[in-house]
Design a protein around this motif. Structure first.
Motif, PDB file in Angstrom:
ATOM      1  N   PHE A  64       0.808  -1.220   0.000  1.00  0.00           N
ATOM      2  CA  PHE A  64       0.000   0.000   0.000  1.00  0.00           C
ATOM      3  C   PHE A  64       0.843   1.274   0.000  1.00  0.00           C
ATOM      4  O   PHE A  64       0.361   2.335  -0.385  1.00  0.00           O
ATOM      5  CB  PHE A  64      -0.960  -0.003   1.189  1.00  0.00           C
ATOM      6  CG  PHE A  64      -1.922  -1.153   1.173  1.00  0.00           C
ATOM      7  CD1 PHE A  64      -2.760  -1.365   0.088  1.00  0.00           C
ATOM      8  CD2 PHE A  64      -1.984  -2.041   2.234  1.00  0.00           C
ATOM      9  CE1 PHE A  64      -3.647  -2.429   0.057  1.00  0.00           C
ATOM     10  CE2 PHE A  64      -2.872  -3.110   2.219  1.00  0.00           C
ATOM     11  CZ  PHE A  64      -3.699  -3.306   1.131  1.00  0.00           C
ATOM     12  N   THR A  65       2.087   1.188   0.421  1.00  0.00           N
ATOM     13  CA  THR A  65       2.975   2.353   0.366  1.00  0.00           C
ATOM     14  C   THR A  65       3.745   2.412  -0.950  1.00  0.00           C
ATOM     15  O   THR A  65       4.476   3.373  -1.195  1.00  0.00           O
ATOM     16  CB  THR A  65       3.985   2.322   1.525  1.00  0.00           C
ATOM     17  OG1 THR A  65       4.815   1.159   1.396  1.00  0.00           O
ATOM     18  CG2 THR A  65       3.266   2.297   2.874  1.00  0.00           C
ATOM     19  N   THR A  89      -8.857   1.257   0.210  1.00  0.00           N
ATOM     20  CA  THR A  89      -7.393   1.279   0.278  1.00  0.00           C
ATOM     21  C   THR A  89      -6.775   0.994  -1.081  1.00  0.00           C
ATOM     22  O   THR A  89      -5.767   1.601  -1.458  1.00  0.00           O
ATOM     23  CB  THR A  89      -6.899   0.235   1.293  1.00  0.00           C
ATOM     24  OG1 THR A  89      -7.515   0.480   2.552  1.00  0.00           O
ATOM     25  CG2 THR A  89      -5.387   0.299   1.451  1.00  0.00           C
ATOM     26  N   THR A 132      -4.380   3.384  -3.348  1.00  0.00           N
ATOM     27  CA  THR A 132      -3.053   2.929  -3.762  1.00  0.00           C
ATOM     28  C   THR A 132      -2.899   3.014  -5.275  1.00  0.00           C
ATOM     29  O   THR A 132      -1.841   3.415  -5.779  1.00  0.00           O
ATOM     30  CB  THR A 132      -2.813   1.487  -3.288  1.00  0.00           C
ATOM     31  OG1 THR A 132      -3.015   1.418  -1.870  1.00  0.00           O
ATOM     32  CG2 THR A 132      -1.401   1.031  -3.613  1.00  0.00           C
TER      33      THR A 132
END
Length: 200
Positions: free
Chosen positions: A58-59, A141, A145
């Motif tokens: 997700f980062t 999420t 992303t």
């Protein structure tokens, strides 16, 4: 501008490459100054690829900021040389980016995937009305992303000297194609832009 075009361009001798550039972008040729390139692979790629295949990253810490695949395939070189040819005629390349599919781990399983699959096994095909896991609502999420992925890609291309003029949310957004695809209906596409891509 597709990977197939870049790979074929690479096979030409220097004189042939220059002839193609002149025919397409030169003052004595067609004089094109606008083009589109795919983000990740498309149906004119020999095989699927993305710049981050690590599930639930997700980062996007594993995102390939060197866009190595597009450098090695010759896409960056073709884009750069087209831009140079256009600039020589006092023009600017207006380059638009369109994705065909996000990485498979951002997509829900397809009906053809094994039971109890967490995510899609391939970039090909798409569920509807939204191809993203958790959909495109404000709290998704995966949509957040995917929007950040756009930003990473644009920055990576800029670092390679390729400036992007515009993006589209999706190639053929209502078509769950059997190749790389990501379907959106009107509502899910609107929400993706409003809650995720727009703010990025």
């Amino acid at each position: 501008f597709t990977e197939a075009a870049a790979l074929n361009f690479k096979t030409l001798e220097s004189e042939g490459q220059e002839a193609v550039l002149e025919l397409l972008f030169g003052e004595d040729g067609l004089g094109y100054s606008m083009g589109r390139v795919h983000m990740n692979s498309c149906d004119f790629s020999p095989k699927p690829y993305t710049f981050d295949d690590v599930p639930d990253d997700f980062t996007l810490s594993h995102f390939d900021t060197n866009v190595t695949h597009d450098v090695q395939s010759g896409m960056i070189n073709l884009l750069s040389r087209a831009s140079t040819k256009i600039s020589a005629n006092n023009g600017n390349l207006k380059l638009m980016v369109s994705p065909w599919s996000p990485p498979a781990w951002m997509k829900p399983p397809l009906p053809s995937d094994p039971p109890n699959s967490t995510y899609a096994s391939t970039m090909n095909g798409s569920v509807q009305p939204s191809c993203l896991r958790e959909g495109t609502a404000a709290n998704s999420t995966y949509a957040a992303t995917w929007a950040e992925y756009f930003s990473k890609f644009l920055t990576a291309y800029a670092d390679q000297g390729v400036e992007v003029w515009a993006v589209t949310v999706q190639n053929e957004p209502e078509f769950p194609a059997p190749w790389e695809a990501c379907s959106y209906d009107i509502t899910s596409q609107r929400d993706f832009v409003e809650y995720h891509l727009g703010p990025v």
